[in-house]
Scaffold this motif. Structure first.
Motif, PDB file in Angstrom:
ATOM      1  N   CYS A 153      74.827  43.609 -56.053  1.00 14.87           N
ATOM      2  CA  CYS A 153      73.396  43.928 -56.124  1.00 14.87           C
ATOM      3  C   CYS A 153      72.978  44.131 -57.577  1.00 14.87           C
ATOM      4  CB  CYS A 153      73.083  45.199 -55.349  1.00 14.87           C
ATOM      5  SG  CYS A 153      73.143  44.937 -53.595  1.00 14.87           S
ATOM      6  N   ALA A 154      73.837  44.848 -58.297  1.00 16.49           N
ATOM      7  CA  ALA A 154      73.510  45.124 -59.691  1.00 16.49           C
ATOM      8  C   ALA A 154      73.414  43.819 -60.474  1.00 16.49           C
ATOM      9  CB  ALA A 154      74.566  46.030 -60.305  1.00 16.49           C
ATOM     10  N   THR A 200      70.136  42.060 -59.481  1.00 21.04           N
ATOM     11  CA  THR A 200      68.930  42.667 -60.058  1.00 21.04           C
ATOM     12  C   THR A 200      68.924  42.504 -61.567  1.00 21.04           C
ATOM     13  OG1 THR A 200      70.153  44.682 -59.606  1.00 21.04           O
ATOM     14  CG2 THR A 200      68.090  44.383 -58.420  1.00 21.04           C
ATOM     15  N   MET A 215      79.713  45.385 -53.119  1.00 18.34           N
ATOM     16  CA  MET A 215      78.337  45.075 -52.746  1.00 18.34           C
ATOM     17  C   MET A 215      77.380  45.666 -53.785  1.00 18.34           C
ATOM     18  SD  MET A 215      76.768  45.425 -48.980  1.00 18.34           S
ATOM     19  CE  MET A 215      76.326  47.144 -49.159  1.00 18.34           C
ATOM     20  N   SER A 216      77.642  46.923 -54.179  1.00 17.09           N
ATOM     21  CA  SER A 216      76.720  47.501 -55.151  1.00 17.09           C
ATOM     22  C   SER A 216      76.839  46.776 -56.483  1.00 17.09           C
ATOM     23  CB  SER A 216      76.952  49.008 -55.320  1.00 17.09           C
ATOM     24  OG  SER A 216      78.293  49.315 -55.219  1.00 17.09           O
ATOM     25  N   ARG A 217      78.068  46.313 -56.778  1.00 16.32           N
ATOM     26  CA  ARG A 217      78.196  45.574 -58.033  1.00 16.32           C
ATOM     27  C   ARG A 217      77.419  44.255 -57.949  1.00 16.32           C
ATOM     28  NH1 ARG A 217      83.990  44.207 -59.783  1.00 16.32           N
ATOM     29  NH2 ARG A 217      84.328  46.296 -58.958  1.00 16.32           N
ATOM     30  N   VAL A 271      81.736  48.381 -50.092  1.00 16.53           N
ATOM     31  CA  VAL A 271      80.583  49.106 -50.639  1.00 16.53           C
ATOM     32  C   VAL A 271      80.573  48.956 -52.157  1.00 16.53           C
ATOM     33  CG1 VAL A 271      79.600  51.391 -51.004  1.00 16.53           C
ATOM     34  CG2 VAL A 271      80.396  50.735 -48.742  1.00 16.53           C
TER      35      VAL A 271
END
Lengths: 488, 645
Positions: B610-611, B614, B606-608, B603
């Motif tokens: 995504c960051a 984006t 993954m968020s890193r 998690v």
């Protein structure tokens, strides 16, 4: 004396000490100021325990001052029999933390002791708060010094561990914040007693959602399976004092939250989640014990054993039986004493050898008999040896579990057996056998300061094992009242 | 004397504390004092027990309320009644002799103060086990003796490549598995009866559902098999001989291992409710007796032979409990305590005199070198073999006779197993005696100079030999004394008030004395024949050393391998218990690291990611922003158009 704000003084005395440490800022002086402050805090908390009236369930030593009147939020302090033992334990353990850090912490000492003292304020304040808002403030305050203790004074992997700890905790407390806002909007107050009185105005579905929101925060702190994985990292990397605070008090905050918020205010939510909570607790006990069996790092081993032991605590709470809940609270105190002591033991020998790998030890008993005796004692206490404190807690919890559903009790007993196994293995590999070559030339035996640090915990473990009424007498009345409110 | 009961455990406890202080801070000169303090503490405890015992009343002493929550109330209370008084007498008495013996045996050890601290703590724990008035108080002692056994087995933990430490660990964990069952049984009883004190449970036992009673009894019995080394949890006891020999004598022969039998006697009122549980106890006892006796036939280590013999004898005691002959079981506990402690101490004297040699194949002819040890060891072996009129004869015979007479089916089969075991026992006893003391020396006299042990070791041997010879007087059968008038079997009579038997075992006539003395005499005759045949067999085959038997062994090679390899039970455990445990633990640890924590890290990363992705949208090029703006406008327009249509 009745107007003397004893709780506020106990809570903020360490904070004042922290300010003093930062102001005077000299390294050697810092530890002396810290020692005096923590001793003074314990000194204030002792009359608190002694003059507490155990026969009353109402809050005592109450202080209420207006704080944010527009939101009907007050600065409210007050304790009942459930909070008293924790305040004492927090005050005691911080002293021992100063004792064990005396020579171990050599960098940024004044900042270290300041962080330690701030964490003491947060711990005591949390147990003394009489409303949810103040509870939340201390809950969050606790995160900051802990984050620093791990991140600044920790081991090689300290940054990862500290960040993991921070993210886990904050993720949980965000949901608690939401829960608190909802409670405030529905009931118009955040005072614990007032909320408990207003609980009937909360519909069952609401309560279940609120329970889930608070569960997120509490489960992370306990930690419950499967949100426990921050704990091994945090424990392993934290300096000894950090591990002691973590294991001794911080883990208890979550379980205390269940007792202070979930059970009295959200009884319908508790009922809705009862079975999952029991199952998760038992999973934590057994699964935690299995994982503990194969750990090779002493601190990681004790950390995983904490997962298993805290499973007993949540199991006891959610049996909703008098004996189970009293046992759970006693076990929180017991675990605070024992795991703190085990981390102290590991920290003391680490300071000499700079290794936590079990395989680097062996034959320690030959060169350090007093150390070996201490380690043996706390391993036994942790394994639930009768006559020592954990046994009482486990008996009460398992007895409560048997009354609820006997398979729960049976699984918990299995956890006890596994617990013995990993502790005996630990002791066997560290203390017995041939003295490891790598240990030659090191002076492993404890010095007088270290013995003095451990002796209070030995005394407590024996005392609570033979005469648990010392703690239980505080619990009979408030727990009975608590359960009267939860039972449908 | 009522107020003095607590001193029976507390005196040795205080002695242990003194010894520990001496060990930690006293100089080496004080170490000898430690042993004397320890012996004096146990001696005084023995005197108090004896005084209470002679007083003859049942005494209770409540110290304080230990645990009180809700309906659960457990006082820290001690009871000294005929059963616990008799056991306490054995424990403190034999314990005292073994303390005295240890003064000589451990005289050269650097850590003897620690040794005596452990030994004293053991006596304290054993006294709590015996005197405790409720299951939890008994459990304090129960765990305490397990712990001291662990520490004493591993006392020389750095010798022999750490074999003693491993043996201690094995003992502790095997015991803990048994304790798990003990705890479960206790919780089950508490849930059903709301009390865990023996007196309380006895009064409310009628309320117990028979099926629950069976479960509770079986759980308690599993607990007993751990402590008292019965199938399948006996594996730790033979290894436990890695400890100092006096420890083997005290803990692993005379006292601790009989705790399970004591517990069954204490809770006899529960077992009376469950014939099924009784049958299980009897069968497990009989099978263990036979099984361990076969292993003892082919061992070479003198202490291992005695250890398997202990397992086998404990099996007899369980057989007795299982058929309801509790007083016979306790009788055998007493006689066995005398003669097995004697044999172990004798073995210690031999090992001491042979400079640490334990292999009987390298002994022989020792009778010339160690006369006191030889005579006392012979007496002990005669008792173990059940030679007529020795103490072992009376107690073994009593068990066999009551087994044959009991209502427990299949009574005759159980008797048969017991009788075969008796034959094997007599045989291996005299194999041991012959190989050790008879024939010609099989060691190199130039290297080993066997010598008799010092007084502090031989005097306890002589006292124990005396006790082993006359100990049978405690339970002389009624029919033997018939010519002298109605003299009841003392121990049977004495224990009667505290033991609940499911059925009167031996048929009695109207006046309450036993019938069919002729049958009893016949069984006694059988027992004598069995013992004598076994003894002669062992003597004839081994009196000139192991060669004559070697021919026999060669003919039965596979059987001998099986028996000498201890039926390979340790290997079976390794494969079916330890290996799965390790696999499960490793699997759980892998799951935790890669799945649970992997999910967390997943998690996180993954968020890193995504960051990062984006963030790439904002690359600072005006054209890119214009492109995205155009694309966004197009999508919004598209949606509007679709909605309009």
């Amino acid at each position: 004396m009745s107007d003397f704000p004893v709780l506020t003084v106990t809570t903020f005395l360490p904070m004042a000490g922290a300010a003093l440490v930062m102001l005077l800022g000299r390294d050697r002086l810092a530890r002396w100021i810290a020692l005096v402050t923590t001793l003074a805090t314990l000194g204030v908390s002792v009359p608190l325990c002694l003059s507490f009236d155990k026969s009353k369930s109402a809050l005592q030593f109450v202080e209420v001052h207006e704080w944010i009147p527009s939101w009907n939020i007050a600065y409210g302090m007050g304790v009942d029999g459930i909070s008293i033992p924790f305040i004492f334990l927090a005050a005691l353990l911080t002293i021992l933390c100063v004792g064990v850090s005396w020579t171990a912490v050599r960098t940024r000492t004044s900042e270290f002791y300041a962080a330690l003292l701030v964490s003491e304020t947060a711990m005591i304040g949390l147990f003394a708060a009489s409303n949810l808002f103040l509870f939340f403030v201390f809950w969050e305050l606790m995160v900051i010094p802990m984050f620093l203790l791990i991140g600044v004074w920790g081991g090689p992997g300290r940054v990862y561990a500290a960040v993991k700890f921070l993210i886990f905790t904050l993720a949980g407390s965000v949901l608690m914040l939401v829960g608190m806002i909802v409670l405030h909007n529905t009931c118009g107050t955040l005072d614990f007693k007032a909320l408990a009185a207003a609980k009937d105005s909360l519909p069952a579905a609401h309560q279940a959602w609120l329970f889930a929101a608070f569960l997120a925060a509490f489960a992370v702190k306990v930690p419950m399976f499967p949100v426990h994985t921050w704990l091994p990292n945090a424990h392993t990397e934290a300096p000894t004092a950090g591990s002691v605070i973590l294991a001794g008090i911080l883990l208890k905050m979550g379980a205390y939250g269940f007792l202070r918020v979930s059970l009295p205010i959200l009884p319908e939510g508790v009922q809705a989640f009862l079975l999952p909570m029991l199952v998760i607790s038992v999973v934590a006990i057994v699964y935690g014990a299995y994982v503990t069996l194969v750990q090779t790092d002493m601190k990681r081993l004790i950390a995983f054993s904490s997962v298993s032991h805290m499973g007993f605590v949540t199991l006891g709470i959610f049996t909703l039986e008098q004996s189970g809940v009293e046992g759970a609270i006693l076990q929180m105190i017991n675990h605070g004493i024992i795991s703190a002591a085990l981390f102290l033991c590991v920290g003391m020998i680490y300071e000499r050898t700079h290794t936590r790998e079990i395989k680097d030890y062996g034959g320690v008993g030959k060169v350090a008999p007093i150390y070996a005796t201490m380690l043996a004692f706390f391993c036994l206490a942790s394994a639930g040896f009768p006559g020592l404190n954990s046994f009482i807690g486990e008996v009460l919890i398992i007895g409560g579990a048997f009354k609820t559903q006997s398979w729960l009790g049976a699984m918990a007993v299995w956890g006890v057996a596994l617990g013995t196994t990993y502790l005996v293995w630990l002791y066997y590999r560290v203390v017995m056998g041939k003295t490891n070559e790598g240990l030659r030339g090191l002076k492993l035996e404890l010095n007088a300061r270290e013995i003095a640090t451990l002796v209070p915990l030995v005394a407590l473990a024996v005392c609570l094992g033979l005469y648990p009424e010392v703690v239980l007498s505080y619990l009979h009345v408030p727990v009975a009242e608590l359960l009267a409110g939860v039972k449908p | 004397m009522q107020d003095m009961i607590f001193l029976i455990p507390c005196l040795p406890l205080g002695g242990a504390l003194l010894c520990a202080l001496i060990y930690a801070w006293g100089g080496s000169g004080l170490q000898d004092l430690a042993g004397k303090i320890a012996a004096a503490a146990v001696g005084t405890a023995f005197a108090i027990t004896l005084a209470d015992f002679i007083g003859g009343e049942s005494l209770h002493q409540e110290l304080f309320t230990w645990i009180a929550v809700d309906t659960l109330e457990i006082p820290l209370e001690f009871t000294l009644d005929p059963l616990s008084g008799f056991m306490a007498l054995i424990v403190t008495g034999v314990g005292f002799l073994i303390h005295v013996y240890s003064l000589g045996y451990m005289a050269d050890d650097d850590a003897r103060a620690k040794y005596f601290a452990y030994l004293n703590l053991f006596i304290a724990a054993m006294s709590v086990l015996i005197l405790g008035s409720s299951l939890p108080v008994m459990f304090i002692g129960w765990e305490g003796v397990g712990l001291m056994s662990y520490l004493l087995i591993g006392f020389w933990y750095d010798k022999d490549d750490g074999r003693p430490a491993k043996a201690g660990q094995k003992a502790f964990i095997a015991n803990r598995v048994g304790d798990l069952a003990f705890l479960l049984g206790m919780f089950l009883l508490f849930t059903e009866l709301d009390t865990v004190s023996f007196a309380g449970m006895q009064t409310s036992a009628d309320k117990l559902d028979p099926e629950i009673a069976t479960w509770a009894c079986l759980l308690l019995f599993v607990g007993a098999t751990g402590k008292s080394a019965q199938l399948p949890l006996y594996v730790w006891l033979p290894d436990a001989t890695a400890g100092p020999t006096p420890v083997s004598a005290l803990i692993h022969a005379a006292t601790m291992v009989t705790a399970g039998i004591y517990m069954l006697c204490r809770t006899s009122f529960l077992f009376a409710l469950s014939p099924t549980a009784m049958l299980v106890v009897a069968v497990v006892g009989a099978v263990t007796a036979l099984f361990a006796a076969t292993i003892a036939l082919a061992q070479r280590d003198i202490k291992k032979i005695l250890a398997y013999s202990t397992v086998s004898q404990l099996g007899y005691m369980f057989l007795a409990c299982g058929v309801g002959a509790y007083s016979a079981a306790i009788f055998h506990v007493a006689t066995h305590a005398f003669f097995k402690a004697l044999l172990f101490l004798g073995a210690g004297s031999i090992i001491h005199g042979m400079h640490g040699e334990q292999d009987v194949m390298r002994m022989g002819g020792l009778r010339k070198f160690m006369p006191v040890t030889w005579i006392t060891f012979l007496i002990g072996s005669l008792c173990l073999a059940g030679f007529p009129l020795t103490s072992g004869f009376f107690s073994t015979d009593e068990i066999l006779w009551e087994t044959a007479m009991a209502g427990t089916q299949p009574a005759l089969l159980l008797w048969g197993v017991g009788a075969i075991t008796a034959l094997l026992t007599a045989f291996y006893s005299f194999r041991l005696v012959s190989l050790t003391f008879l024939g010609e020396p099989r060691f190199v006299p130039a290297e080993v100079h066997p010598h008799e042990s010092p007084k502090s070791m031989t005097v306890p041997l002589v006292i124990l030999a005396g006790l082993a010879l006359v100990g049978g007087a405690l339970g002389l059968p009624e029919h033997l004394l018939e010519p002298l008038g109605h003299i009841p079997n003392w121990i049977h009579h004495y224990l009667e008030p505290v033991i609940t038997s499911a059925h009167p075992l031996v048929p009695t006539d109207g006046d309450g004395h036993t019938m069919s003395t002729a049958a009893e005499g016949l069984f006694m005759f059988y027992s004598s024949i069995i013992a004598v045949v076994g003894i002669l067999g062992g003597y004839m085959l081994f009196q000139r050393g192991p060669d004559r038997a070697g021919v026999l062994v060669a003919k039965m090679r596979p059987l001998h391998t099986l028996v000498a390899g201890k039926w390979f039970v340790d290997e079976i455990y390794e494969l079916f218990v330890l290996a799965p445990l390790a696999i499960l633990a490793r699997a759980a640890a892998w799951f935790d690291l890669h799945i649970v924590d992997g999910l967390v890290n997943g998690v996180g990363s993954m968020s890193r990611r995504c960051a990062h992705k984006t963030a790439r949208l904002h690359d600072g090029h005006l054209q890119t922003y214009a492109l995205w703006m155009a694309a966004g406008t197009a999508i919004i327009l598209g949606i509007v158009v679709v909605q309009l249509l």
